[in-house]
Design a protein around this motif. Sequence first.
Motif, PDB file in Angstrom:
ATOM      1  N   SER A  66       0.830  -1.199   0.000  1.00  0.00           N
ATOM      2  CA  SER A  66       0.000   0.000   0.000  1.00  0.00           C
ATOM      3  C   SER A  66       0.868   1.254   0.000  1.00  0.00           C
ATOM      4  CB  SER A  66      -0.923  -0.009   1.227  1.00  0.00           C
ATOM      5  OG  SER A  66      -1.656   1.177   1.304  1.00  0.00           O
ATOM      6  N   GLY A 102       2.464   1.646  -3.404  1.00  0.00           N
ATOM      7  CA  GLY A 102       1.467   2.117  -4.366  1.00  0.00           C
ATOM      8  C   GLY A 102       1.181   3.594  -4.196  1.00  0.00           C
ATOM      9  N   MET A 103       1.071   4.025  -2.959  1.00  0.00           N
ATOM     10  CA  MET A 103       0.811   5.442  -2.668  1.00  0.00           C
ATOM     11  C   MET A 103       1.985   6.295  -3.165  1.00  0.00           C
ATOM     12  SD  MET A 103      -1.242   7.640  -0.776  1.00  0.00           S
ATOM     13  CE  MET A 103      -1.945   6.697   0.539  1.00  0.00           C
ATOM     14  N   GLN A 104       3.222   5.842  -2.902  1.00  0.00           N
ATOM     15  CA  GLN A 104       4.393   6.603  -3.352  1.00  0.00           C
ATOM     16  C   GLN A 104       4.447   6.660  -4.879  1.00  0.00           C
ATOM     17  OE1 GLN A 104       7.588   4.577  -1.381  1.00  0.00           O
ATOM     18  NE2 GLN A 104       7.321   5.695   0.548  1.00  0.00           N
ATOM     19  N   ALA A 105       4.148   5.550  -5.537  1.00  0.00           N
ATOM     20  CA  ALA A 105       4.156   5.527  -7.002  1.00  0.00           C
ATOM     21  C   ALA A 105       3.079   6.458  -7.553  1.00  0.00           C
ATOM     22  CB  ALA A 105       3.929   4.102  -7.506  1.00  0.00           C
ATOM     23  N   TRP A 106       1.933   6.471  -6.944  1.00  0.00           N
ATOM     24  CA  TRP A 106       0.839   7.341  -7.393  1.00  0.00           C
ATOM     25  C   TRP A 106       1.216   8.808  -7.215  1.00  0.00           C
ATOM     26  CZ3 TRP A 106      -2.525  10.516  -4.449  1.00  0.00           C
ATOM     27  CH2 TRP A 106      -3.605  11.047  -5.180  1.00  0.00           C
ATOM     28  N   GLN A 107       1.782   9.121  -6.032  1.00  0.00           N
ATOM     29  CA  GLN A 107       2.188  10.501  -5.774  1.00  0.00           C
ATOM     30  C   GLN A 107       3.302  10.929  -6.731  1.00  0.00           C
ATOM     31  OE1 GLN A 107       3.160  10.335  -1.621  1.00  0.00           O
ATOM     32  NE2 GLN A 107       1.062  10.802  -0.968  1.00  0.00           N
ATOM     33  N   SER A 108       4.232  10.012  -7.000  1.00  0.00           N
ATOM     34  CA  SER A 108       5.326  10.316  -7.911  1.00  0.00           C
ATOM     35  C   SER A 108       4.796  10.543  -9.325  1.00  0.00           C
ATOM     36  CB  SER A 108       6.329   9.161  -7.900  1.00  0.00           C
ATOM     37  OG  SER A 108       7.302   9.344  -8.884  1.00  0.00           O
ATOM     38  N   ALA A 109       3.885   9.689  -9.758  1.00  0.00           N
ATOM     39  CA  ALA A 109       3.318   9.814 -11.103  1.00  0.00           C
ATOM     40  C   ALA A 109       2.485  11.084 -11.222  1.00  0.00           C
ATOM     41  CB  ALA A 109       2.479   8.595 -11.441  1.00  0.00           C
ATOM     42  N   SER A 110       1.712  11.394 -10.220  1.00  0.00           N
ATOM     43  CA  SER A 110       0.884  12.600 -10.300  1.00  0.00           C
ATOM     44  C   SER A 110       1.755  13.852 -10.207  1.00  0.00           C
ATOM     45  CB  SER A 110      -0.198  12.599  -9.230  1.00  0.00           C
ATOM     46  OG  SER A 110       0.373  12.610  -7.942  1.00  0.00           O
ATOM     47  N   GLN A 129       3.268  14.303 -13.710  1.00  0.00           N
ATOM     48  CA  GLN A 129       2.281  14.796 -14.669  1.00  0.00           C
ATOM     49  C   GLN A 129       2.029  16.285 -14.450  1.00  0.00           C
ATOM     50  OE1 GLN A 129      -1.198  12.371 -14.289  1.00  0.00           O
ATOM     51  NE2 GLN A 129      -0.359  10.712 -15.548  1.00  0.00           N
TER      52      GLN A 129
END
Length: 94
Positions: A74, A77-85, A88
């Motif tokens: 989890s 996943g949160m770090q990857a989401w924050q990094s991707a957002s 962008q």
Amino acid sequence: MNHHHHQPLHSIDIDTRLVTAGAVLTAAGAVVAGTGMVIAAAAVFAAGRRMIRDMDVPPAQQAAMKWRQAKEASRAGMQAWQSASGDQNGSLAR
């Protein structure tokens, strides 16, 4: 003359010996069924205890390991989401 015909009350003739025999057989069947359920439950319980005893890793330790894995997944996943957002947002601003 007014004649009223009274019908005799019909009584039910029950053979009490058969009723008693039925009740005794029902009680005996309940005792046999109860005994069977207790024996089956004991066998299942013993098998479960043997299965747990024979495990390499106890269930509580397995649960703790899975919980840690889920928390780590989890967090990743949160770090990857924050990094991707974040990537962008930066690319859109340029």
